[in-house]
Motif scaffolding. Structure first.
Motif, PDB file in Angstrom:
ATOM      1  N   UNK A   1      -0.792  21.821 -13.925  1.00  0.00           N
ATOM      2  CA  UNK A   1      -0.506  20.818 -12.906  1.00  0.00           C
ATOM      3  C   UNK A   1      -0.952  21.429 -11.580  1.00  0.00           C
ATOM      4  N   UNK A   2      -1.721  20.677 -10.814  1.00  0.00           N
ATOM      5  CA  UNK A   2      -2.191  21.195  -9.531  1.00  0.00           C
ATOM      6  C   UNK A   2      -1.653  20.316  -8.407  1.00  0.00           C
ATOM      7  N   UNK A   3      -1.379  20.963  -7.277  1.00  0.00           N
ATOM      8  CA  UNK A   3      -0.703  20.288  -6.163  1.00  0.00           C
ATOM      9  C   UNK A   3      -1.398  20.643  -4.847  1.00  0.00           C
ATOM     10  N   UNK A   4      -1.717  19.635  -4.065  1.00  0.00           N
ATOM     11  CA  UNK A   4      -2.238  19.832  -2.712  1.00  0.00           C
ATOM     12  C   UNK A   4      -1.108  19.544  -1.743  1.00  0.00           C
ATOM     13  N   UNK A   5      -0.778  20.537  -0.920  1.00  0.00           N
ATOM     14  CA  UNK A   5       0.390  20.417  -0.044  1.00  0.00           C
ATOM     15  C   UNK A   5      -0.022  20.189   1.406  1.00  0.00           C
ATOM     16  N   UNK A   6       0.548  19.166   2.018  1.00  0.00           N
ATOM     17  CA  UNK A   6       0.407  18.974   3.449  1.00  0.00           C
ATOM     18  C   UNK A   6       1.508  19.761   4.155  1.00  0.00           C
ATOM     19  N   UNK A   7       1.251  20.161   5.385  1.00  0.00           N
ATOM     20  CA  UNK A   7       2.266  20.867   6.167  1.00  0.00           C
ATOM     21  C   UNK A   7       1.978  20.649   7.650  1.00  0.00           C
TER      22      UNK A   7
ATOM     23  N   UNK B   1      -4.356   9.639 -12.739  1.00  0.00           N
ATOM     24  CA  UNK B   1      -4.732   9.497 -11.345  1.00  0.00           C
ATOM     25  C   UNK B   1      -3.886  10.444 -10.495  1.00  0.00           C
ATOM     26  N   UNK B   2      -4.416  10.874  -9.329  1.00  0.00           N
ATOM     27  CA  UNK B   2      -3.588  11.686  -8.427  1.00  0.00           C
ATOM     28  C   UNK B   2      -2.326  10.936  -8.024  1.00  0.00           C
ATOM     29  N   UNK B   3      -1.227  11.648  -7.951  1.00  0.00           N
ATOM     30  CA  UNK B   3       0.072  11.061  -7.625  1.00  0.00           C
ATOM     31  C   UNK B   3       0.600  11.707  -6.354  1.00  0.00           C
ATOM     32  N   UNK B   4       1.033  10.897  -5.405  1.00  0.00           N
ATOM     33  CA  UNK B   4       1.533  11.408  -4.130  1.00  0.00           C
ATOM     34  C   UNK B   4       3.045  11.278  -4.061  1.00  0.00           C
ATOM     35  N   UNK B   5       3.672  12.348  -3.568  1.00  0.00           N
ATOM     36  CA  UNK B   5       5.125  12.407  -3.498  1.00  0.00           C
ATOM     37  C   UNK B   5       5.524  13.099  -2.200  1.00  0.00           C
ATOM     38  N   UNK B   6       6.443  12.504  -1.455  1.00  0.00           N
ATOM     39  CA  UNK B   6       6.929  13.119  -0.221  1.00  0.00           C
ATOM     40  C   UNK B   6       7.941  14.210  -0.562  1.00  0.00           C
TER      41      UNK B   6
ATOM     42  N   UNK C   1       2.993  15.876  -1.185  1.00  0.00           N
ATOM     43  CA  UNK C   1       2.330  16.669  -2.207  1.00  0.00           C
ATOM     44  C   UNK C   1       1.499  15.719  -3.056  1.00  0.00           C
ATOM     45  N   UNK C   2       0.262  16.113  -3.358  1.00  0.00           N
ATOM     46  CA  UNK C   2      -0.595  15.306  -4.215  1.00  0.00           C
ATOM     47  C   UNK C   2      -0.794  16.038  -5.535  1.00  0.00           C
TER      48      UNK C   2
ATOM     49  N   UNK D   1       0.830  -1.194   0.000  1.00  0.00           N
ATOM     50  CA  UNK D   1       0.000   0.000   0.000  1.00  0.00           C
ATOM     51  C   UNK D   1       0.865   1.245   0.000  1.00  0.00           C
ATOM     52  N   UNK D   2       1.938   1.229   0.803  1.00  0.00           N
ATOM     53  CA  UNK D   2       2.826   2.385   0.846  1.00  0.00           C
ATOM     54  C   UNK D   2       3.498   2.616  -0.499  1.00  0.00           C
ATOM     55  N   UNK D   3       3.880   1.541  -1.166  1.00  0.00           N
ATOM     56  CA  UNK D   3       4.528   1.660  -2.471  1.00  0.00           C
ATOM     57  C   UNK D   3       3.559   2.223  -3.495  1.00  0.00           C
ATOM     58  N   UNK D   4       2.297   1.736  -3.452  1.00  0.00           N
ATOM     59  CA  UNK D   4       1.297   2.223  -4.393  1.00  0.00           C
ATOM     60  C   UNK D   4       0.982   3.686  -4.129  1.00  0.00           C
ATOM     61  N   UNK D   5       0.903   4.070  -2.842  1.00  0.00           N
ATOM     62  CA  UNK D   5       0.501   5.413  -2.480  1.00  0.00           C
ATOM     63  C   UNK D   5       1.598   6.443  -2.625  1.00  0.00           C
ATOM     64  N   UNK D   6       2.851   6.011  -2.643  1.00  0.00           N
ATOM     65  CA  UNK D   6       3.968   6.935  -2.704  1.00  0.00           C
ATOM     66  C   UNK D   6       4.776   6.714  -3.981  1.00  0.00           C
ATOM     67  N   UNK D   7       5.370   7.762  -4.445  1.00  0.00           N
ATOM     68  CA  UNK D   7       6.228   7.676  -5.620  1.00  0.00           C
ATOM     69  C   UNK D   7       7.510   8.438  -5.341  1.00  0.00           C
ATOM     70  N   UNK D   8       8.584   7.983  -5.952  1.00  0.00           N
ATOM     71  CA  UNK D   8       9.825   8.732  -5.893  1.00  0.00           C
ATOM     72  C   UNK D   8       9.904   9.624  -7.126  1.00  0.00           C
ATOM     73  N   UNK D   9      10.828  10.561  -7.104  1.00  0.00           N
ATOM     74  CA  UNK D   9      11.013  11.426  -8.262  1.00  0.00           C
ATOM     75  C   UNK D   9      11.323  10.596  -9.502  1.00  0.00           C
ATOM     76  N   UNK D  10      12.119   9.557  -9.327  1.00  0.00           N
ATOM     77  CA  UNK D  10      12.487   8.710 -10.463  1.00  0.00           C
ATOM     78  C   UNK D  10      11.273   7.974 -11.029  1.00  0.00           C
TER      79      UNK D  10
END
Length: 294
Positions: free
Chosen positions: A98-104, A36-41, A52-53, A18-27
């Protein structure tokens, strides 16, 4: 016992997947499904990961660089959720951004101050610009937006000369190229919002006290019945911007209170009006083309 261990192993593998599916690296984001929405730390502080979503425009092209807008949710730097600006993010993605939702970090979840929230917002903008090539972002067309305390964070990125994380590459600017602000907290001065909470360093964190000739073009939306942000605060901000010959469009709305711009308030009336005006603002900057789609 063996069966229990086997079930535990399956559960662990599920969580990892689930963590792998939900998160992506820059690469990995280059080949991720842009439909689909893409999540990146974008930042890790101790055990806290801030994400960031991303939403990409329809008919996305890998060879193109896109104007980008990052949204910061409201909640008095105490709480809030990235879901607040999902409707706006979906709309502007449909308009070719490109739109981004930022957590903080916020007080309720992380026991932090508004200063940490500002540092996170600046980190988010810097991250987008630093990785603009991999993310297909136009580095000179990054817009920051937000409501209430989130509007403060966007304005802080556009005006404050400090409060960046010291371990980041400060040669990469954390300043957005434009601002879209919904009933934002502008003024943290003696007569402003949460002045005591800001402490002796309040001038460092108050956007209204840090406007210069380098402030980005800005559009502001405010309800005339807002019980937290007085109309005079927005009018003073506009006057200070214009004193430096900087653009600041101010839209005031009768019968509208705090948070009026959310799509679930006032039957969505002010959501539509503010998004339409924001659309026209972005068109005037040549970030998007065509007529508003709502």
């Amino acid at each position: 016992m063996k069966q229990f261990n086997y079930l535990l192993l399956l559960l662990l593998l599920f969580v990892i997947s689930v963590n792998i599916i939900g998160q992506n690296s820059i690469a990995e984001i280059k080949d991720a499904d842009k439909n689909q929405p893409i999540t990146l730390t974008y930042k890790t502080i101790d055990t806290v990961k801030l994400d960031l979503t991303f939403r990409y425009p329809p008919e996305f092209k890998k060879s193109k660089k896109y104007p980008t807008i990052v949204f910061f949710f409201g909640g008095g730097w105490n709480g809030g959720t990235v879901k607040q600006f999902e409707p706006q993010a979906e709309y502007f993605a449909s308009r070719g951004m490109i739109t981004v939702l930022a957590d903080y970090r916020v007080r309720s979840r992380h026991k932090t101050t508004p200063y940490a929230s500002v540092a996170d917002a600046k980190s988010a903008v810097r991250f987008l610009r630093k990785h603009a090539k991999e993310l297909n972002i136009h580095p000179k067309k990054i817009v920051a937006s937000g409501g209430s305390a989130g509007g403060h964070l966007a304005a802080a990125c556009g005006t404050l000369p400090g409060l960046d994380e010291p371990d980041e590459d400060l040669n990469i600017s954390s300043k957005p190229n434009a601002l879209i602000l919904f009933n934002p907290v502008f003024d943290n001065g003696p007569e402003g919002f949460e002045h005591k909470r800001m402490g002796e360093r309040w001038q460092q964190i108050s956007p209204a006290h840090n406007i210069t000739e380098k402030a980005p073009p800005t559009i502001v939306f405010l309800g005339k019945e807002d019980h937290l942000i007085p109309v005079s605060s927005a009018e003073n901000y506009k006057a200070k911007m214009e004193a430096f010959n900087r653009r600041c469009d101010l839209h005031l709305y009768d019968g509208a209170g705090h948070g009026f711009f959310n799509n679930y308030k006032y039957d969505g009336k002010f959501y539509t009006l503010t998004v339409r005006e924001a659309d026209q603002f972005l068109k005037s900057l040549k970030y998007i083309k065509g007529a508003p789609e709502l």
